[in-house]
Design a protein around this motif. Structure first.
Motif, short mmCIF file in Angstrom:
data_model
loop_
_atom_site.label_atom_id
_atom_site.label_comp_id
_atom_site.label_asym_id
_atom_site.label_seq_id
_atom_site.Cartn_x
_atom_site.Cartn_y
_atom_site.Cartn_z
N VAL A 14 7.85 27.80 45.14
CA VAL A 14 7.54 26.49 44.59
C VAL A 14 7.16 25.53 45.71
CG1 VAL A 14 9.15 26.79 42.66
CG2 VAL A 14 9.94 25.66 44.75
N CYS A 15 6.58 24.40 45.29
CA CYS A 15 6.49 23.25 46.18
C CYS A 15 7.28 22.14 45.52
CB CYS A 15 5.04 22.84 46.43
SG CYS A 15 4.08 22.46 44.95
N ALA A 16 7.80 21.22 46.31
CA ALA A 16 8.73 20.25 45.75
C ALA A 16 8.62 18.89 46.42
CB ALA A 16 10.16 20.77 45.87
N LEU A 17 8.77 17.85 45.61
CA LEU A 17 8.99 16.50 46.13
C LEU A 17 10.46 16.40 46.51
CD1 LEU A 17 7.47 13.69 46.35
CD2 LEU A 17 8.72 13.08 44.28
N LEU A 18 10.72 15.87 47.69
CA LEU A 18 12.08 15.84 48.22
C LEU A 18 12.57 14.41 48.40
CD1 LEU A 18 11.53 18.39 51.15
CD2 LEU A 18 12.26 18.92 48.81
N PRO A 19 13.87 14.17 48.24
CA PRO A 19 14.43 12.86 48.58
C PRO A 19 14.55 12.65 50.08
CG PRO A 19 16.18 14.33 47.85
CD PRO A 19 14.89 15.07 47.64
N GLY A 20 14.38 13.74 50.84
CA GLY A 20 14.49 13.77 52.30
C GLY A 20 14.88 15.17 52.70
N GLY A 21 14.91 15.44 54.01
CA GLY A 21 15.43 16.71 54.49
C GLY A 21 14.45 17.83 54.65
N PHE A 50 0.10 14.03 45.62
CA PHE A 50 -0.28 14.14 44.21
C PHE A 50 0.64 13.32 43.31
CE2 PHE A 50 -3.10 17.28 45.80
CZ PHE A 50 -4.07 17.49 44.84
N PHE A 51 1.94 13.29 43.60
CA PHE A 51 2.85 12.41 42.85
C PHE A 51 2.42 10.96 43.02
CE2 PHE A 51 5.51 16.06 42.39
CZ PHE A 51 6.59 15.77 41.56
N THR A 52 2.11 10.58 44.27
CA THR A 52 1.74 9.20 44.56
C THR A 52 0.43 8.81 43.88
OG1 THR A 52 2.90 9.22 46.68
CG2 THR A 52 1.16 7.58 46.41
N SER A 106 0.70 8.81 39.86
CA SER A 106 1.49 7.71 39.29
C SER A 106 0.83 6.35 39.53
CB SER A 106 2.91 7.71 39.87
OG SER A 106 2.89 7.57 41.28
N ASN A 107 0.12 6.20 40.64
CA ASN A 107 -0.47 4.90 40.94
C ASN A 107 -1.90 4.72 40.45
OD1 ASN A 107 1.47 3.21 42.65
ND2 ASN A 107 1.63 5.23 43.58
N VAL A 108 -2.71 5.75 40.54
CA VAL A 108 -4.12 5.63 40.12
C VAL A 108 -4.26 5.80 38.62
CG1 VAL A 108 -6.42 6.65 40.35
CG2 VAL A 108 -4.98 6.37 42.37
N PHE A 109 -3.57 6.76 38.05
CA PHE A 109 -3.78 7.08 36.63
C PHE A 109 -2.74 6.44 35.71
CE2 PHE A 109 -5.97 10.28 39.08
CZ PHE A 109 -7.20 10.34 38.45
N ALA A 115 10.72 13.19 37.75
CA ALA A 115 10.59 14.37 36.89
C ALA A 115 9.46 14.18 35.87
CB ALA A 115 11.91 14.64 36.17
N ARG A 116 9.31 12.95 35.38
CA ARG A 116 8.22 12.66 34.42
C ARG A 116 6.86 12.79 35.10
NH1 ARG A 116 11.42 7.52 31.74
NH2 ARG A 116 12.47 8.69 30.06
N ILE A 117 6.77 12.33 36.34
CA ILE A 117 5.51 12.49 37.07
C ILE A 117 5.21 13.98 37.26
CG2 ILE A 117 4.25 12.00 39.20
CD1 ILE A 117 6.10 9.54 39.55
N ALA A 118 6.25 14.75 37.61
CA ALA A 118 6.07 16.19 37.81
C ALA A 118 5.54 16.85 36.54
CB ALA A 118 7.39 16.84 38.23
N GLN A 119 6.06 16.44 35.39
CA GLN A 119 5.60 17.03 34.14
C GLN A 119 4.16 16.65 33.84
OE1 GLN A 119 7.17 19.31 32.42
NE2 GLN A 119 5.45 19.44 30.99
N ASP A 120 3.80 15.40 34.13
CA ASP A 120 2.40 14.98 33.97
C ASP A 120 1.47 15.82 34.84
OD1 ASP A 120 3.08 13.02 32.17
OD2 ASP A 120 2.92 11.35 33.60
N LEU A 121 1.88 16.04 36.08
CA LEU A 121 1.07 16.84 37.00
C LEU A 121 0.94 18.28 36.51
CD1 LEU A 121 2.45 15.58 40.43
CD2 LEU A 121 0.14 15.25 39.56
N ARG A 122 2.03 18.83 36.02
CA ARG A 122 2.00 20.21 35.52
C ARG A 122 0.98 20.35 34.39
NH1 ARG A 122 6.09 24.29 35.56
NH2 ARG A 122 7.56 22.77 36.44
N GLU A 123 0.91 19.34 33.54
CA GLU A 123 0.03 19.42 32.37
C GLU A 123 -1.43 19.05 32.70
OE1 GLU A 123 1.83 16.88 29.48
OE2 GLU A 123 3.61 18.14 29.25
N ALA A 124 -1.63 18.02 33.52
CA ALA A 124 -2.98 17.47 33.70
C ALA A 124 -3.67 17.91 34.98
CB ALA A 124 -2.92 15.93 33.67
N VAL A 125 -2.91 18.19 36.03
CA VAL A 125 -3.51 18.43 37.34
C VAL A 125 -3.38 19.87 37.80
CG1 VAL A 125 -3.40 17.79 39.79
CG2 VAL A 125 -3.19 16.02 38.02
N TRP A 126 -2.26 20.51 37.48
CA TRP A 126 -2.07 21.89 37.96
C TRP A 126 -3.15 22.84 37.47
CZ3 TRP A 126 0.70 19.65 41.18
CH2 TRP A 126 1.44 20.33 42.15
#
Length: 328
Positions: free
Chosen positions: A89-96, A128-130, A133-136, A274-285
């Motif tokens: 997987v690839c993942a958005l992280l809170p840090g680390g 892609f999250f950024t 969420s900001n452009v679309f 998580a909502r952004i991730a779901q949007d990406l899964r459906e529209a961008v992936w």
């Protein structure tokens, strides 16, 4: 599994040389989390801000830099569904992310597209999250609209150009050299404006004004953005490389019925991400799977060379994404 891991920590606030290799305890997954064995970690501007002491991690997040990574799921917390150990997987992280292992919410993980490897996949989450969420979502970009992105050759810029183009917008970009402008056009920009010798305000007004502007520059770009917007235009601010404090005549905002907004990604709730991730899964992936959109790669450094990677990014000579190779 070993109990300690290599990681890069920020020894004190300062320049790239404050990034040093260290040993840290292995993370364990909390409820709803997974632990990844990191293959590659993306390098981003917020990492440099954190290193400089200007962007503290949110409560509960690792103090290590790194907001995106790719790798293999090696441990799963309670309540996690849809992921298994061994998944890539690839993942958005809170840090680390600058470490051999990292814990992150399972809902912020997305599958590695079949069209690319782990190196390219590590470059997807933060940008892609950024951009999505900001452009679309926040900016509401629609097909046929005129979209201007500043810093078109950056990781954010190259992603925004491709996605806006894929969804039918007319794309314009600013960049600081002929090489960078050419890269923007190759990715799908209708016109790339070299800000060193051309005024983006005049260029956009000649086109009828921008319906949407994505800006990470700030400073004196903010009043100029307002002038460059069309009636009912939207300005979305995501960073302030030239500072957040300016003098602005708000009369233009009223007369042109403008929307001025912005956001930061890291402090948002796990549910929002998580909502952004779901949007990406459906529209961008599907676009990534089909090879219609892909991250633009600049350079790769070993984990121990994190300081050199930061110097490369802050030198602003890069086009696209910089990654750290952690394992694999």
């Amino acid at each position: 599994m070993t109990q300690t891991m290599r990681a890069v920590e920020i020894t004190e606030a300062g320049g790239p040389d404050v990034l040093q290799l260290t040993e840290r305890p292995m993370p364990e997954p909390a409820e709803g989390q997974v632990v990844l064995k990191v293959a590659y970690a993306g390098v981003n501007r917020p990492d440099a801000l954190q290193r400089a002491g200007a962007y503290d991690p949110p409560p509960g997040a690792s103090d290590l830099p790194g907001l995106e990574a790719s790798g293999e799921v090696v441990a799963i917390g309670t309540g996690v569904e849809g992921l298994a150990t061994g998944d890539q997987v690839c993942a958005l992280l809170p840090g680390g992310g600058y470490a051999e292992y990292v814990a992150t919410p399972a809902a912020h993980c997305l599958p590695v597209p079949t069209s690319m490897g782990l190196k390219e996949a590590a470059c997807l989450p933060e940008t892609f999250f950024t951009v999505w969420s900001n452009v679309f979502t926040r900016g509401g970009l629609k097909a046929g609209e005129r979209f201007l992105v500043h810093g078109g050759s950056s990781g954010i810029g190259t992603t925004a150009i491709q996605l806006a183009n894929a969804f039918g917008a007319r794309v314009f970009a600013t960049a600081g050299s002929a090489e960078k402008c050419a890269a923007c056009v190759e990715l799908g920009a209708e016109k790339a404006i070299n800000y060193r010798d051309e005024d983006f305000v005049a260029a956009m007004r000649a086109e009828g004004g921008a319906n949407l502007i994505l800006d990470m520059v700030g400073g004196d770009y903010i009043p100029r953005n307002v002038k460059a917007l069309a009636e009912d235009g939207r300005l979305v601010q995501i960073a302030f490389l030239q500072g957040p404090v300016v003098e602005l005549n708000f009369a233009l905002m009223m007369v042109k019925r403008l929307t001025l907004t912005g956001s930061t990604l890291r402090p948002q709730s796990d549910l929002a991400k998580a909502r952004i991730a779901q949007d990406l899964r459906e529209a961008v992936w599907p676009l990534l799977e089909a090879g219609k959109v892909a991250p633009v790669m600049d350079s790769e450094f070993d984990l121990a060379e994190a300081a050199a990677a930061h110097a490369r990014m802050e030198g602003s000579g890069h086009i696209g994404k910089i990654v750290l190779k952690v394992s694999g």
